[in-house]
Design an enzyme around this catalytic site. Structure first.
Site, mmCIF file in Angstrom:
data_model
loop_
_atom_site.group_PDB
_atom_site.id
_atom_site.type_symbol
_atom_site.label_atom_id
_atom_site.label_comp_id
_atom_site.label_asym_id
_atom_site.label_seq_id
_atom_site.Cartn_x
_atom_site.Cartn_y
_atom_site.Cartn_z
ATOM 1 C CD GLU A 525 -3.171 -0.671 1.874
ATOM 2 O OE1 GLU A 525 -3.203 -0.153 2.762
ATOM 3 O OE2 GLU A 525 -4.006 -1.843 1.945
HETATM 4 C C1 LIG Z 1 3.045 -9.303 0.185
HETATM 5 C C2 LIG Z 1 2.528 -8.235 -0.522
HETATM 6 C C3 LIG Z 1 1.096 -8.108 -0.843
HETATM 7 C C4 LIG Z 1 0.859 -7.379 -1.769
HETATM 8 N N1 LIG Z 1 -0.569 -7.132 -2.392
HETATM 9 C C5 LIG Z 1 -0.757 -6.590 -3.341
HETATM 10 C C6 LIG Z 1 -2.234 -6.589 -3.942
HETATM 11 O O1 LIG Z 1 -3.266 -7.282 -3.275
HETATM 12 N N2 LIG Z 1 -2.619 -5.946 -4.849
HETATM 13 C C7 LIG Z 1 -1.613 -5.434 -5.624
HETATM 14 O O2 LIG Z 1 -1.991 -4.847 -6.601
HETATM 15 N N3 LIG Z 1 -0.378 -5.193 -5.336
HETATM 16 C C8 LIG Z 1 -0.204 -5.814 -3.972
HETATM 17 N N4 LIG Z 1 1.101 -5.569 -3.535
HETATM 18 C C9 LIG Z 1 2.181 -4.787 -4.273
HETATM 19 C C10 LIG Z 1 2.617 -3.789 -3.360
HETATM 20 O O3 LIG Z 1 1.869 -2.598 -3.200
HETATM 21 C C11 LIG Z 1 4.063 -3.354 -4.120
HETATM 22 O O4 LIG Z 1 4.882 -4.218 -4.041
HETATM 23 C C12 LIG Z 1 4.353 -1.963 -3.727
HETATM 24 O O5 LIG Z 1 3.874 -0.979 -4.293
HETATM 25 C C13 LIG Z 1 5.989 -1.668 -3.899
HETATM 26 O O6 LIG Z 1 6.260 -2.303 -5.257
HETATM 27 P P1 LIG Z 1 7.536 -3.064 -5.690
HETATM 28 O O7 LIG Z 1 7.908 -4.153 -4.574
HETATM 29 O O8 LIG Z 1 7.921 -3.460 -6.918
HETATM 30 O O9 LIG Z 1 8.863 -1.928 -5.212
HETATM 31 P P2 LIG Z 1 9.585 -1.109 -6.135
HETATM 32 O O10 LIG Z 1 8.489 -0.083 -6.621
HETATM 33 O O11 LIG Z 1 10.551 -1.696 -6.976
HETATM 34 O O12 LIG Z 1 10.373 0.057 -5.164
HETATM 35 C C14 LIG Z 1 11.647 -0.457 -4.472
HETATM 36 C C15 LIG Z 1 12.127 0.705 -3.597
HETATM 37 O O13 LIG Z 1 12.251 1.943 -3.945
HETATM 38 C C16 LIG Z 1 11.380 3.020 -3.451
HETATM 39 N N5 LIG Z 1 10.896 3.835 -4.218
HETATM 40 C C17 LIG Z 1 10.281 3.515 -5.620
HETATM 41 N N6 LIG Z 1 9.897 5.028 -6.065
HETATM 42 C C18 LIG Z 1 10.216 5.480 -5.275
HETATM 43 C C19 LIG Z 1 10.341 7.326 -5.369
HETATM 44 N N7 LIG Z 1 10.088 7.956 -6.168
HETATM 45 N N8 LIG Z 1 11.182 7.905 -4.225
HETATM 46 C C20 LIG Z 1 11.583 7.247 -3.143
HETATM 47 N N9 LIG Z 1 11.655 5.915 -3.363
HETATM 48 C C21 LIG Z 1 11.099 5.012 -4.248
HETATM 49 C C22 LIG Z 1 10.249 2.160 -2.563
HETATM 50 O O14 LIG Z 1 9.815 2.879 -1.745
HETATM 51 C C23 LIG Z 1 10.934 0.730 -2.304
HETATM 52 O O15 LIG Z 1 11.723 0.855 -1.150
HETATM 53 C C24 LIG Z 1 1.532 -6.488 -2.475
HETATM 54 C C25 LIG Z 1 3.079 -6.680 -2.425
HETATM 55 C C26 LIG Z 1 3.435 -7.652 -1.485
HETATM 56 C C27 LIG Z 1 4.887 -7.646 -1.099
#
Ligand SMILES: Cc1cc2nc3c(=O)[nH]c(=O)nc-3n(C[C@H](O)[C@H](O)[C@H](O)COP(=O)(O)OP(=O)(O)OC[C@H]3O[C@@H](n4cnc5c(N)ncnc54)[C@H](O)[C@@H]3O)c2cc1C
Length: 847
Positions: A525
């Protein structure tokens, strides 16, 4: 006219050229007049007077000056030259506002459509007051305290307790990697997945506050249970359908979601688009096709999603994708944008079922794919007219959901951890003392206790705002970020206090899964680094500022006349606001904010004064950052993050003060309040100090320091004395301690480890004086273990009676259970048991 002896008394030197008494007197009148002018300007700015009030007051002052022959014709000319252009609207707009509007248009940061929709989503609440530099504390305390209805309370006392009893966290996370079928069925039968669904569809229609209490309580037995219940009640098909669904969709799906016939999930994230969710590559193409034997207008969908909670068991997939209409079947727009549809998972070609393994918190989570799957346009949530409205729908729902699920599970988790750690610290002894009496442990215990008090306050206040009809997008980001971070650090503290007991996994470990799972809450989220760096202040600055949104809107308005009028109004309001905040900041720095009003004249008074001061500082820093950095502020994430920290901690501390007040200002709870508020104030000061030290323009940085921190930093973290008091509260049964754990599943019954720990705490405290009696009788300092043997010694020495001996035996049983850890046969730990057996046999064979 003026008594010159007064000046002599204060040794004020007059200019040497003033020889006669008359000229001296004139000089003094002039001095007085100037002082009045400065004082009036200051007062007007401090109280944020309007331009017309300003002008009128100065005109009066000028007239008085003329009567005493202090203001010459030149003085009036200068006054007229300043006041006329500012007060004659047509002149002001043409020669001041117009060039500034043109310049503003040039430097205004570019905003994508998704950013715009994110900023527009939701409402502001007390966050706006905190942002604007002059919070009304009475308004805060007048917001009603949220309450549970009888039905909600009955649900918490009934089905929630039952499912807590039914859930075995070790079996769930280690043996099954899932909740048991009985628990799943119980959740469906008792409408746990329908807390947000309206009664007319058969749902529970609980308040946000009640949902939060349910999730908090479920967290007592484990995060798999709480996450499984939390997700369908958060952002997902249920929420989206109720707000945007067509009547047919609502009538079909909502009753089925209520009775558990449908299990929903919501799929936005893809391998290529995580945090940047607006960039999803998943797409749909509008076309005609055959569906259930008929030709219909529909769309061909292709997606590859991952991390989707409940996807492996879902029957209906809420899918986000970008809709294209290359043949113009829906209108002229070719790229319609992000769209949300409901896709039954039994449709041919929909792939679900495989699972991810999120850190041993074994809620159902996995990927889903589909390629070229044709569905009718009616599958779009809200029907074809909602094509392209998906992002707006999502951010609007998220502004509510983000304030409930993760903040509540985090707060619930730490409330339980606080009691368990307090009890354990009192029970576990080393160096002949309960470890909780050692100062090092007290420090960590205080962090847990103070944060638990604050976290509960924040969930209560934030869900209360939702129940008042708000969609608090900035508050929800603050609550999500700070409560998940606090949860992570408190669990780590608790692990440290538990030592090996926390590390060794098994059915008796009530802590390690929370420790393992903490990063899940951090990531979902809105991943936390992003939330802190961009979302909190990014949305806060624009939504909470009284003029920036109006300025941005005016600058983006194509109707120049209208833009000029709106910009003019916002700009001059903004200038007055900014000037006021600079003067207020300086005044409060010089007076230590001791003259600022507070709603209570008790130990909390100083907190209100300091928070008003910091709120003013935030308003000022914000304007200076926006003025000097312009569009670059968006990229200067560390500046933005620190401004967000100030706003966040003001909100966290406000919620804590409100809780203290709502709970009847219980003096015994004061150490908890003091710890939490002083921690936040310290963090605010740190954020300001770091922000100024790293301000991109060094000269501006120096000026800011002179205004905001002229005497340097002075606030410290909560004192050792406060830490000691909070640590004591966690280890001593009392009403205050009960309030920390209020609403958690703490029944003292078989299978509820935390409930049993509570019982053991009572037993140990009751056993201690009996133990001392025995030691005295035998004139020996016995070790505080094998209390059953101590009981025998006591009986033999006639020092205690049988019921006291029984208490010692009972305390010993509890004590042993509290400090013991699980051990296993090797095979029980092997995930691949047949491989284990094979290797074992071959080793035996070789031997
Ligand atoms: C267990 C789990 C359950 C989930 N459930 C759902 C679900 O039900 N439905 C759904 O659609 N999604 C779901 N998600 C997805 C979740 O919301 C995303 O994982 C999350 O938004 C982050 O994406 P990412 O893991 O690809 O990280 P990335 O986007 O690759 O980010 C990696 C890091 O970079 C940082 N970052 C990225 N952009 C910026 C910026 N502009 N400035 C500063 N820092 C930045 C992030 O904070 C993070 O620390 C789930 C994820 C997990 C792990």
């Amino acid at each position: 006219m003026f008594d010159m002896t007064v000046l002599k008394h204060y040794s004020i030197a007059l200019p040497s050229g003033l020889t006669t008494d008359k000229s001296k007197e004139k000089f003094m009148e002039m001095l007085l007049w100037f002082a009045s002018a400065i004082g009036l300007s200051w007062f007007m700015a401090y109280t944020r007077a309007s331009l017309s009030t300003y002008t009128l007051s100065f005109t009066i002052l000028m007239v008085i000056g003329s009567v005493f022959q202090l203001v010459s014709f030149t003085g009036w000319l200068v006054f007229a030259l300043i006041a006329t252009p500012l007060n004659v609207a047509s002149f002001r707009k043409e020669y001041i506002t117009k060039p500034l509007l043109k310049m503003f248009k040039g430097i205004m940061p570019e905003m994508s459509q998704t950013e715009k929709e994110a900023i527009d989503a939701g409402t502001t609440w007390f966050d706006a007051d905190l942002f604007r530099g002059n919070p009304d504390w009475n308004k805060l305390h007048n917001f009603p305290k949220p309450r549970l209805s009888a039905e909600e309370q009955a649900f918490l006392d009934g089905p929630v307790e039952v499912v807590c009893q039914m859930t075995d966290e070790w079996e769930t996370t280690h043996e099954r990697a899932d909740l048991s079928p009985e628990v799943w069925q119980y959740l469906k039968d008792n409408k746990f997945f329908a807390m947000i669904i309206k009664k007319k569809y058969g749902g529970l229609e609980f308040s946000a506050y009640a949902q939060s209490r349910v999730l908090q309580k479920l967290t007592t037995v484990g995060s798999t249970l709480a996450s499984t219940v939390g997700v369908p009640n958060s952002l997902g098909p249920g929420e989206l359908l109720q707000h945007y669904g067509t009547k047919e969709q609502q009538d079909y799906y909502l009753p089925r979601l209520v009775n558990g016939k449908e299990i929903p999930c919501f799929a936005l994230t893809s391998p290529e688009a995580g945090s940047d969710a607006g960039a999803i590559p998943d797409f749909g193409v509008v076309c005609k096709g055959e569906f259930e034997g008929k030709e219909v207008l529909g769309m061909r969908l292709t997606w590859d999603k991952r991390y989707i909670t409940l996807a492996p068991v879902a029957t209906v997939l809420g899918l986000a994708f970008k809709l294209q209409d290359p043949d113009g079947l829906l209108g002229e727009e070719k790229d319609l944008g992000i769209t949300c549809a409901l896709i039954p998972t039994d449709l041919e070609g929909v792939k679900v079922g495989r699972r991810h393994f999120p850190l041993n918190v074994t809620f159902q989570n996995g990927p889903t794919q589909g390629k070229d799957i044709f569905v009718p346009l009616d599958y779009i949530i809200g029907g074809p007219e909602m094509a392209g409205q998906g992002w707006r729908m999502l951010v609007e729902c998220l502004s509510v959901g983000r304030a409930i699920t993760l903040p509540s599970t985090s707060a619930g988790g730490i409330k339980t951890v606080a009691l368990a750690t307090g009890a354990y610290s009192r029970i576990r002894r080393q160096f002949k003392l309960p470890i909780g009496k050692m100062e090092g442990v007290e420090e960590a215990l205080a962090r847990i206790g103070g944060n638990a008090y604050m976290m509960d306050a924040v969930t209560t206040m934030s869900t209360g705002a939702i129940d008042l009809g708000e969609k608090p997008s900035v508050i929800s980001a603050i609550a999500k970020y700070h409560l998940t971070e606090k949860m992570r650090s408190c669990v780590t503290d608790s692990m440290d206090i538990h030592g090996g007991k926390g590390i060794c996994m098994g059915p008796n470990n009530y802590l390690a899964r929370a420790y393992q799972g903490a990063p899940v809450a951090i990531t979902v989220e809105g991943a936390n680094i992003l939330t802190r760096s961009m979302i909190i202040y990014g949305q806060g600055a624009i939504r909470c500022h009284p003029y920036v949104l109006a300025e941005l809107e005016a600058a983006g308005n194509d109707n120049f006349e209208e833009a000029l009028n709106n910009f003019d109004h916002a700009l001059f309001g903004h200038i007055g606001f900014a000037t006021s905040n600079i003067l207020r900041s300086l005044w409060m720095s010089l007076t230590g904010s001791r003259l600022v009003g507070a709603p209570f004249n008790d130990p909390t008074k100083r907190y209100y004064q300091l928070m008003t001061r910091f709120s003013t500082n935030l308003a000022m820093l914000s304007d200076i950052a926006m003025l000097t950095l312009g569009g670059d502020l968006k990229r200067k994430e560390r500046i933005s993050a620190r401004l967000g920290d100030i706003l966040s901690h003001l909100y966290l501390a406000s919620a804590t003060l409100k809780r203290y007040n709502d709970e009847g200002r219980q003096v015994e709870d004061l150490p908890l309040l003091q710890w939490a508020v002083e921690d936040s104030l310290y963090e605010i000061q740190k954020a300001i100090d770091e922000l100024i030290a790293n301000f991109p323009n060094k000269f501006v940085g120096i000026a800011l320091r002179a205004i905001i921190l002229p005497f340097g930093t002075w606030l410290t973290k909560p004192s050792d004395k406060t830490d000691h008091k909070v640590a004591r509260i966690l280890q001593t049964p009392s009403e205050t301690r009960n309030r920390i754990g209020q609403g958690q599943y703490l029944k003292r019954e078989e299978g509820n480890i935390v409930g049993q720990l509570e019982q053991t705490l009572d037993d140990i405290l009751a056993a201690e004086p009996i133990f001392d009696k025995v030691c005295q009788a035998v004139n020996q300092k016995l070790p505080f273990y094998r209390l059953n043997e101590v009981a025998d010694i006591g009986l033999e020495a006639n020092a205690i009676n049988e019921s006291e001996a029984q208490l010692l035996r009972k305390a010993e049983l509890g004590r042993k259970a509290a400090i013991d850890v699980d051990d296993f046969d090797s095979i029980d730990l092997a995930a691949n048991k047949s491989l284990f057996e094979k290797i074992k046999k071959s080793q035996e064979h070789a031997a």
